[in-house]
Design a protein around this motif. Structure first.
Motif, PDB file in Angstrom:
ATOM      1  N   LEU A  38      62.626  19.309  33.645  1.00 26.38           N
ATOM      2  CA  LEU A  38      62.494  20.653  34.192  1.00 26.38           C
ATOM      3  C   LEU A  38      63.837  21.343  34.378  1.00 26.38           C
ATOM      4  O   LEU A  38      63.916  22.569  34.440  1.00 26.38           O
ATOM      5  CB  LEU A  38      61.740  20.613  35.527  1.00 26.38           C
ATOM      6  CG  LEU A  38      61.291  21.961  36.084  1.00 26.38           C
ATOM      7  CD1 LEU A  38      60.338  22.664  35.150  1.00 26.38           C
ATOM      8  CD2 LEU A  38      60.657  21.783  37.463  1.00 26.38           C
ATOM      9  N   THR A  83      64.884  19.768  43.859  1.00 27.39           N
ATOM     10  CA  THR A  83      63.801  20.328  43.053  1.00 27.39           C
ATOM     11  C   THR A  83      63.442  21.739  43.505  1.00 27.39           C
ATOM     12  O   THR A  83      63.030  22.571  42.692  1.00 27.39           O
ATOM     13  CB  THR A  83      62.566  19.427  43.106  1.00 27.39           C
ATOM     14  OG1 THR A  83      62.199  19.191  44.464  1.00 27.39           O
ATOM     15  CG2 THR A  83      62.832  18.103  42.415  1.00 27.39           C
ATOM     16  N   THR A 108      51.648  21.079  37.962  1.00 27.02           N
ATOM     17  CA  THR A 108      52.122  21.582  36.672  1.00 27.02           C
ATOM     18  C   THR A 108      51.936  20.528  35.588  1.00 27.02           C
ATOM     19  O   THR A 108      51.453  20.822  34.479  1.00 27.02           O
ATOM     20  CB  THR A 108      53.609  21.967  36.766  1.00 27.02           C
ATOM     21  OG1 THR A 108      53.764  23.028  37.717  1.00 27.02           O
ATOM     22  CG2 THR A 108      54.138  22.422  35.418  1.00 27.02           C
ATOM     23  N   TYR A 125      59.132  15.112  34.444  1.00 29.28           N
ATOM     24  CA  TYR A 125      58.392  16.269  34.010  1.00 29.28           C
ATOM     25  C   TYR A 125      57.695  16.279  32.656  1.00 29.28           C
ATOM     26  O   TYR A 125      56.671  15.744  32.490  1.00 29.28           O
ATOM     27  CB  TYR A 125      59.213  17.554  34.174  1.00 29.28           C
ATOM     28  CG  TYR A 125      60.048  17.588  35.367  1.00 29.28           C
ATOM     29  CD1 TYR A 125      61.382  17.947  35.295  1.00 29.28           C
ATOM     30  CD2 TYR A 125      59.538  17.216  36.578  1.00 29.28           C
ATOM     31  CE1 TYR A 125      62.171  17.969  36.402  1.00 29.28           C
ATOM     32  CE2 TYR A 125      60.330  17.227  37.692  1.00 29.28           C
ATOM     33  CZ  TYR A 125      61.624  17.595  37.597  1.00 29.28           C
ATOM     34  OH  TYR A 125      62.409  17.615  38.702  1.00 29.28           O
ATOM     35  N   VAL A 158      63.411  24.787  40.728  1.00 25.31           N
ATOM     36  CA  VAL A 158      62.278  25.668  40.455  1.00 25.31           C
ATOM     37  C   VAL A 158      62.653  27.125  40.728  1.00 25.31           C
ATOM     38  O   VAL A 158      62.316  28.024  39.944  1.00 25.31           O
ATOM     39  CB  VAL A 158      61.056  25.240  41.276  1.00 25.31           C
ATOM     40  CG1 VAL A 158      59.930  26.253  41.131  1.00 25.31           C
ATOM     41  CG2 VAL A 158      60.575  23.853  40.836  1.00 25.31           C
ATOM     42  N   MET A 180      55.070  20.727  41.125  1.00 24.67           N
ATOM     43  CA  MET A 180      55.456  20.095  39.859  1.00 24.67           C
ATOM     44  C   MET A 180      54.378  19.108  39.391  1.00 24.67           C
ATOM     45  O   MET A 180      54.107  18.987  38.193  1.00 24.67           O
ATOM     46  CB  MET A 180      56.803  19.406  40.027  1.00 24.67           C
ATOM     47  CG  MET A 180      57.951  20.390  40.243  1.00 24.67           C
ATOM     48  SD  MET A 180      59.421  19.654  41.022  1.00 24.67           S
ATOM     49  CE  MET A 180      59.795  18.380  39.851  1.00 24.67           C
ATOM     50  N   TRP A 236      57.739  23.873  32.006  1.00 23.33           N
ATOM     51  CA  TRP A 236      58.135  25.207  32.450  1.00 23.33           C
ATOM     52  C   TRP A 236      57.685  26.257  31.449  1.00 23.33           C
ATOM     53  O   TRP A 236      57.084  27.273  31.819  1.00 23.33           O
ATOM     54  CB  TRP A 236      59.653  25.308  32.646  1.00 23.33           C
ATOM     55  CG  TRP A 236      60.042  26.724  32.967  1.00 23.33           C
ATOM     56  CD1 TRP A 236      60.554  27.653  32.129  1.00 23.33           C
ATOM     57  CD2 TRP A 236      59.851  27.386  34.224  1.00 23.33           C
ATOM     58  NE1 TRP A 236      60.707  28.864  32.777  1.00 23.33           N
ATOM     59  CE2 TRP A 236      60.286  28.715  34.057  1.00 23.33           C
ATOM     60  CE3 TRP A 236      59.356  26.971  35.465  1.00 23.33           C
ATOM     61  CZ2 TRP A 236      60.236  29.653  35.094  1.00 23.33           C
ATOM     62  CZ3 TRP A 236      59.309  27.900  36.496  1.00 23.33           C
ATOM     63  CH2 TRP A 236      59.741  29.219  36.313  1.00 23.33           C
TER      64      TRP A 236
END
Length: 510
Positions: A322, A480, A152, A23, A484, A149, A330
């Motif tokens: 994350l 995951t 992101t 991440y 989240v 992700m 995040w």
């Protein structure tokens, strides 16, 4: 799937033998490209008007067939379809309609073009890029949560490089290749994201006409080959094909890898990738691009539209960023990926039906559980027996009680066991009978006809939205999907969360 949650295939990494997460970066984002205030606000005002109109239109049609399916009594007692509980009643059942028009076309008709491009989508994407703006894009290649992700990471990297991220669609890798992709903006409220995060974002369909027949050549960085040692090619994705892009890749330098020469971690660091977006570092590392597959073009990585093959394994400090409170992806990006008003309306409808409430009732506080089994069985090498790998339901129930107690102490809210919703990919009828015996509820998407009514994307989307709307959440370690959902409940709702450990007998004993 025994009528259960249809999202089991996307709750964790698709590569079960790979490390579990990747991440973000710890430095705060740099300032975004400036926007003129009048045009910026006009964009938001008009798109919000469209979203409100679309949302109100959903309740215009009652789907009688869905109501009968939803209320039907199933012979399989382990199934718990919507409104199948004693407190439910047909009078309380209301169904939601299909969207009345394709989102891409409706958005095109209803609001001014994005302020981050020249105008309406063009045949060639280059004709729509502003001269005073630089862009960045990348592709997805995993399950749905992992693709979120990935986007992101793309948006966060854009903040570090002073670029506008160009985000593609979600691809149906987990629900069947015959299903069309779904727009990012059909799932997440893009105007709200831009407004609340302060980060610009544009979708590919706003840049290039989806019906265009023009093949655009583009030079991109191949990160995949620099961070892992098994595949000697860029990471594959169907997105460039849908966008009609012919890509010439240049392998990124080995120093983008977070842990050099370590085969068990595939993370690149955000700042090493950011280096490649600036002229000096770019000039030092270009050369020997691979020919593009269609036109045999050899192009250095593009300067106007910076492009990377795959950013899922990008991170700040460690591959599990994350999962930690410092996570910059995040804090600066994903927390602002809010559901569209349409999805929130549909989700509230499902939650009311699960609890047998009338359609005009306020959605009560509830606890959501996500139990991931499925392909996680491939990671049960520490368990002496297969049945010892996953936490049994009494262990999960203990975590639920911890959440209940925290909510009582911290918020003065008492949520009973009958206000618990379970989603899982488990197929064992006996397991679901045990769930029902605990008084917990579940959305049976098969019985409700969710895929038939809204499309095959929606079971997984609705389950995720149900989880994010909970005041308490209990998830599965190393999923995951759970990670989240946990972050959403903690940040959006100031909720209480727990994670159930697994892998061997007694893993979650505490």
């Amino acid at each position: 799937m025994n009528g259960r949650s249809a999202n089991g295939y996307s709750h964790g990494r698709s590569e079960s033998s790979m490390p579990l997460l990747p991440y973000a970066d710890t430095s705060p984002p740099s300032s975004s490209p400036s926007l003129s205030a009048p045009r910026y606000m006009s964009y938001f005002a008009q798109k919000r008007r469209f979203l409100l109109t679309a949302c109100l239109s959903l309740s215009a049609i009652v789907l009688v067939a869905l109501s009968f399916t939803t209320l039907a009594t199933r012979e399989d007692s382990f199934l718990v379809p919507i409104n199948s509980h004693p407190e439910s009643s047909p009078q309380n059942s209301t169904s939601l309609a299909h969207p009345v028009a394709d989102d891409a076309e409706s958005l095109e008709d209803e609001y001014e073009y994005s302020p981050f491009v020249r105008g309406p989508p063009t045949q060639s994407f280059r004709d729509n890029l502003r001269d005073d703006t630089k862009y960045i894009t990348s592709w997805i290649s995993a399950g749905w949560t992992n693709d979120i992700m990935t986007y992101t990471n793309l948006v966060y990297l854009a903040t570090l490089t002073d670029r506008v991220p160009v985000v593609g669609m979600f691809t149906p890798s987990h629900i069947g290749g015959d299903v069309p992709p779904i727009l990012f903006g059909e799932v997440f409220d893009v105007p709200r994201f831009i407004e609340e995060s302060g980060i610009p974002l544009v979708e590919w369909y706003e840049v290039k006409d989806p019906e265009s027949g023009v093949i655009d050549e583009l030079g991109c960085w191949n990160v995949w080959e620099a961070v892992q040692y098994n595949e000697h090619s860029p990471r594959g994705s169907v997105v460039p094909s849908w966008l009609k892009l012919d890509i010439s890749y240049t392998k990124a330098p080995n120093w983008v890898k977070l842990i050099p020469d370590y085969p068990h971690d595939m993370c690149s660091s955000f700042w090493s990738l950011a280096r490649l977006s600036f002229p000096e570092e770019r000039a030092k590392n270009i050369g020997n691009p691979l020919p593009s597959p269609l036109n045999n073009a050899t192009l250095d990585p593009d300067e106007h539209m910076l492009c990377f093959d795959y950013l899922y394994y990008a991170c700040a400090q460690q591959s599990t960023d994350l999962d930690h409170d410092y996570s910059p992806t995040w804090r600066y990006v994903m927390r602002y990926f809010r559901w569209t008003q349409r999805i929130e309306t549909i989700t509230a409808h499902y939650v009311r039906q699960v609890f047998g409430l009338p359609e005009d009732a306020e959605v009560p506080p509830y606890i959501a559980i996500h139990v991931r089994h499925g392909d996680f069985s491939n990671w049960c090498w520490a368990a002496e027996k297969p049945e010892d790998c996953f936490a049994p339901l009494p262990v999960i129930a203990r975590r639920v009680r911890e959440v209940q107690e925290e909510l009582r102490e911290r918020k003065g809210i008492d949520i009973p066991m009958t206000r618990v919703i379970v989603t899982s990919d488990e197929k064992d009828p006996a397991w679901w009978e045990e769930v029902a015996a605990l008084g917990w509820r579940t959305v049976d998407h098969d019985a409700a006809g969710t895929a038939e009514v809204f499309g095959r994307w929606y079971p997984v989307i609705i389950d995720a939205a149900i989880q994010s709307g909970a005041l308490g959440f209990v998830g599965t370690d190393r999923s995951t999907y759970s990670i989240v959902s946990r972050r959403r409940v903690e940040t959006w709702n100031d909720g209480a969360t727990r994670t159930v450990l697994w892998g061997y007998k007694g893993a979650d004993d505490h």
